[in-house]
Design an enzyme around this catalytic site. Structure first.
Site, PDB file in Angstrom:
ATOM      1  N   PRO A  20      37.932  37.796  60.989  1.00  0.00           N
ATOM      2  CA  PRO A  20      38.416  39.183  60.998  1.00  0.00           C
ATOM      3  C   PRO A  20      37.617  40.086  60.064  1.00  0.00           C
ATOM      4  O   PRO A  20      37.675  41.308  60.186  1.00  0.00           O
ATOM      5  CB  PRO A  20      39.874  39.063  60.531  1.00  0.00           C
ATOM      6  CG  PRO A  20      39.907  37.812  59.716  1.00  0.00           C
ATOM      7  CD  PRO A  20      38.879  36.882  60.321  1.00  0.00           C
ATOM      8  N   SER A  76      32.273  36.455  66.049  1.00  0.00           N
ATOM      9  CA  SER A  76      31.860  36.818  64.692  1.00  0.00           C
ATOM     10  C   SER A  76      30.358  37.064  64.740  1.00  0.00           C
ATOM     11  O   SER A  76      29.806  37.315  65.816  1.00  0.00           O
ATOM     12  CB  SER A  76      32.217  35.685  63.724  1.00  0.00           C
ATOM     13  OG  SER A  76      32.001  36.077  62.384  1.00  0.00           O
ATOM     14  N   GLY A  77      29.715  36.978  63.577  1.00  0.00           N
ATOM     15  CA  GLY A  77      28.255  37.066  63.551  1.00  0.00           C
ATOM     16  C   GLY A  77      27.651  35.666  63.612  1.00  0.00           C
ATOM     17  O   GLY A  77      28.339  34.680  63.876  1.00  0.00           O
ATOM     18  N   ASP A  78      26.356  35.588  63.353  1.00  0.00           N
ATOM     19  CA  ASP A  78      25.666  34.304  63.396  1.00  0.00           C
ATOM     20  C   ASP A  78      26.161  33.349  62.319  1.00  0.00           C
ATOM     21  O   ASP A  78      26.084  32.134  62.484  1.00  0.00           O
ATOM     22  CB  ASP A  78      24.153  34.539  63.244  1.00  0.00           C
ATOM     23  CG  ASP A  78      23.611  35.407  64.369  1.00  0.00           C
ATOM     24  OD1 ASP A  78      23.849  35.065  65.541  1.00  0.00           O
ATOM     25  OD2 ASP A  78      22.978  36.446  64.074  1.00  0.00           O
ATOM     26  N   ARG A 182      27.767  45.800  55.259  1.00  0.00           N
ATOM     27  CA  ARG A 182      28.229  45.205  56.507  1.00  0.00           C
ATOM     28  C   ARG A 182      29.033  46.195  57.363  1.00  0.00           C
ATOM     29  O   ARG A 182      28.981  46.164  58.590  1.00  0.00           O
ATOM     30  CB  ARG A 182      29.079  43.974  56.190  1.00  0.00           C
ATOM     31  CG  ARG A 182      29.443  43.181  57.403  1.00  0.00           C
ATOM     32  CD  ARG A 182      30.188  41.913  57.060  1.00  0.00           C
ATOM     33  NE  ARG A 182      29.276  40.823  56.812  1.00  0.00           N
ATOM     34  CZ  ARG A 182      29.303  40.077  55.725  1.00  0.00           C
ATOM     35  NH1 ARG A 182      30.192  40.296  54.806  1.00  0.00           N
ATOM     36  NH2 ARG A 182      28.440  39.102  55.574  1.00  0.00           N
ATOM     37  N   GLU A 355      22.270  32.965  56.439  1.00  0.00           N
ATOM     38  CA  GLU A 355      23.057  32.578  55.265  1.00  0.00           C
ATOM     39  C   GLU A 355      22.112  32.224  54.118  1.00  0.00           C
ATOM     40  O   GLU A 355      21.099  31.562  54.334  1.00  0.00           O
ATOM     41  CB  GLU A 355      23.954  31.379  55.599  1.00  0.00           C
ATOM     42  CG  GLU A 355      24.925  31.641  56.754  1.00  0.00           C
ATOM     43  CD  GLU A 355      25.963  32.711  56.432  1.00  0.00           C
ATOM     44  OE1 GLU A 355      26.782  32.494  55.526  1.00  0.00           O
ATOM     45  OE2 GLU A 355      25.946  33.776  57.085  1.00  0.00           O
TER      46      GLU A 355
HETATM   47  P1  ADP Z   1      28.409  39.086  59.747  1.00  0.00           P
HETATM   48  O1  ADP Z   1      27.387  39.152  60.825  1.00  0.00           O
HETATM   49  O2  ADP Z   1      29.217  40.336  59.681  1.00  0.00           O
HETATM   50  O3  ADP Z   1      27.787  38.699  58.448  1.00  0.00           O
HETATM   51  P2  ADP Z   1      29.299  36.343  59.939  1.00  0.00           P
HETATM   52  O4  ADP Z   1      29.869  35.629  61.089  1.00  0.00           O
HETATM   53  O5  ADP Z   1      27.887  36.036  59.595  1.00  0.00           O
HETATM   54  O6  ADP Z   1      29.431  37.925  60.168  1.00  0.00           O
HETATM   55  O7  ADP Z   1      30.263  36.072  58.714  1.00  0.00           O
HETATM   56  C1  ADP Z   1      29.877  36.255  57.403  1.00  0.00           C
HETATM   57  C2  ADP Z   1      30.531  35.205  56.501  1.00  0.00           C
HETATM   58  O8  ADP Z   1      31.926  35.395  56.408  1.00  0.00           O
HETATM   59  C3  ADP Z   1      30.349  33.796  56.985  1.00  0.00           C
HETATM   60  O9  ADP Z   1      29.520  33.120  56.068  1.00  0.00           O
HETATM   61  C4  ADP Z   1      31.747  33.182  56.975  1.00  0.00           C
HETATM   62  O10 ADP Z   1      31.744  31.944  56.312  1.00  0.00           O
HETATM   63  C5  ADP Z   1      32.551  34.136  56.143  1.00  0.00           C
HETATM   64  N1  ADP Z   1      33.983  34.214  56.501  1.00  0.00           N
HETATM   65  C6  ADP Z   1      34.636  33.650  57.538  1.00  0.00           C
HETATM   66  N2  ADP Z   1      35.946  34.024  57.545  1.00  0.00           N
HETATM   67  C7  ADP Z   1      36.119  34.840  56.480  1.00  0.00           C
HETATM   68  C8  ADP Z   1      37.235  35.549  55.935  1.00  0.00           C
HETATM   69  N3  ADP Z   1      38.438  35.509  56.510  1.00  0.00           N
HETATM   70  N4  ADP Z   1      37.019  36.308  54.842  1.00  0.00           N
HETATM   71  C9  ADP Z   1      35.821  36.381  54.271  1.00  0.00           C
HETATM   72  N5  ADP Z   1      34.728  35.733  54.724  1.00  0.00           N
HETATM   73  C10 ADP Z   1      34.866  34.965  55.819  1.00  0.00           C
HETATM   74 MG    MG Z   2      26.121  36.956  58.663  1.00  0.00          MG
END
Ligand code: ADP
Ligand code: MG
Length: 376
Positions: A20, A76-78, A182, A355
């Site tokens: 989320p 979500s994202g990657d 973000r 990451e």
């Molecule tokens: P974005 O492209 O926006 O960075 P990602 O899918 O890469 O999206 O997610 C970013 C990070 O958020 C991931 O490393 C994931 O582990 C972490 N994440 C997952 N769930 C949550 C949460 N509920 N709150 C905060 N971070 C989270």
């Molecule tokens: Mg990311």
């Protein structure tokens, strides 16, 4: 090889892992408004698992009874897909688990895999809700195929599995520095690029690679002979139960690379990026020739000495994938099967699928067709 394509059953049971907090924080809203109605029409029953913290999705898929699901969907994202891939690879039955088709629905700010799959499907370049609609439609159709993964090993002993790319220097700095933006969605990378251009710096290290097309006599496209440096590598799937696929192209990081590898003579770089999908971001077509199972790592590096203006031109051209046509003498591209990067200092960061990772010697090799993804 055969067994390339499959199709999801109907009705289809999908576990949707949804972050989320990803992107601008609208993944759940978008899922309910855009995705759910389309899935209902296509007889895809979605069970939503909302992640509450980093690593939550990793643990979920590592411990899950996968027989309940026909596909694992990441909204979500990657970054969340990276957790899913590595969570599955930690299972004692990873070999079976990796046959479960994975699906990406762009909900993040970095949606490179979604943009790549949209591109492989032959769709027009789109972003945001249109990209989400295209990817949802691809899931509704339910076709899936194999995808290569790259196994990365670090000097400190980590073994990681990556589906998108490994980076060091400028591009990784942009990726991580821009995470605080973000909320801007994909535009975070444009802002981040401009900010990192202002403080452009040089990264020192040694880069080596095993070219895809052998430079020594041999037939291009033939699998190379496994390297036997005192140990006999086991082919995939013949090790002890649960043992991970061996990196038959690599020798330990403490030893020099094999003689048939190429060592880049320059040791000062602006960035090194090994990408295995077409897109680095929704608007960055870095490797137009890349495909899901091309058995190839598309290795790019920028040598030090490039001007800020030339660097900016490259990033602007990447929107159309025409950066190599600029014939910039600092930009190098080579398709490879394996690579090694040895940074001279521990300063800075590296990225795996977007990451962050502390900077240290790393090497990696492609593992053809190690997992499956839903594609167009
Ligand atoms: P974005 O492209 O926006 O960075 P990602 O899918 O890469 O999206 O997610 C970013 C990070 O958020 C991931 O490393 C994931 O582990 C972490 N994440 C997952 N769930 C949550 C949460 N509920 N709150 C905060 N971070 C989270
Ligand atoms: Mg990311």
């Amino acid at each position: 090889p055969c067994d390339s394509y499959g199709v999801l059953p109907r009705p289809c049971r999908a576990l949707v892992l949804l972050n989320p907090q990803s992107g601008a924080g609208r993944a759940l809203e978008d899922f309910q408004a855009v995705v759910q109605p389309m899935l209902a029409e296509a007889e895809v029953a979605a069970s939503i698992f909302i992640t509450e913290r980093p690593h939550h999705a990793h643990e979920k898929v590592r411990d899950e009874d996968l027989s309940q699901w026909d596909t694992l969907v990441v909204m979500s994202g990657d970054g969340l897909m990276y957790e899913v891939v590595n969570g599955l690879m930690e299972r004692p039955d990873w070999d079976e688990a990796m046959k479960k088709p994975l699906c990406i629905l762009p909900g993040g700010s970095g949606n490179a895999l979604a943009a790549s799959i949209n591109y492989y499907a032959g769709n027009d370049h789109v972003a945001k809700k249109k990209l989400l609609t295209n990817c949802t439609f691809i899931l509704c159709k339910g076709l899936h195929t194999q995808m290569d993964l790259v196994s990365l090993s670090t000097a400190s002993g980590k073994r990681l599995f990556s589906f998108l790319g490994f980076g060091w220097g400028f591009i990784s700095d942009v990726d991580i520095d821009s995470e605080k933006y973000r909320w801007l969605g994909n535009a975070r990378f444009t802002l981040g690029t401009l900010q990192c251009l202002a403080k452009l710096r040089v990264y020192q290290g040694r880069l080596s690679y095993l070219p895809l097309v052998p430079t020594a006599p041999g037939t291009p496209g033939d699998p190379p002979e496994p390297v036997t440096n005192g140990h006999v590598p086991l082919p995939v799937g013949t090790g002890a139960p649960g043992s991970l696929p061996p990196d038959s192209l690599l020798v330990p990081l403490g030893q020099p690379v094999p003689a048939h590898w190429t060592v880049v003579p320059e040791e000062e770089f602006v960035t090194v990026y090994a990408i295995y999908q077409s897109h680095l971001g929704t608007n960055l077509l870095m490797a137009p020739a890349a495909r899901l199972h091309d058995g190839c790592i598309h290795l790019f590096y920028l040598k030090a000495g490039i001007s800020r203006a030339a660097l900016l031109r490259i990033f602007l051209a990447m929107a159309r994938g025409t950066h190599l046509d600029l014939n910039c003498p600092h930009l190098c591209y080579v398709p490879v099967r394996a690579f090694r990067l040895e940074p001279r200092t521990a300063a800075g960061i590296m990225t795996v699928d977007g990451e962050a990772l502390p900077s240290e010697p790393v090497q990696g090799q492609v593992h053809g067709r190690l997992c499956r993804v839903v594609c167009g």
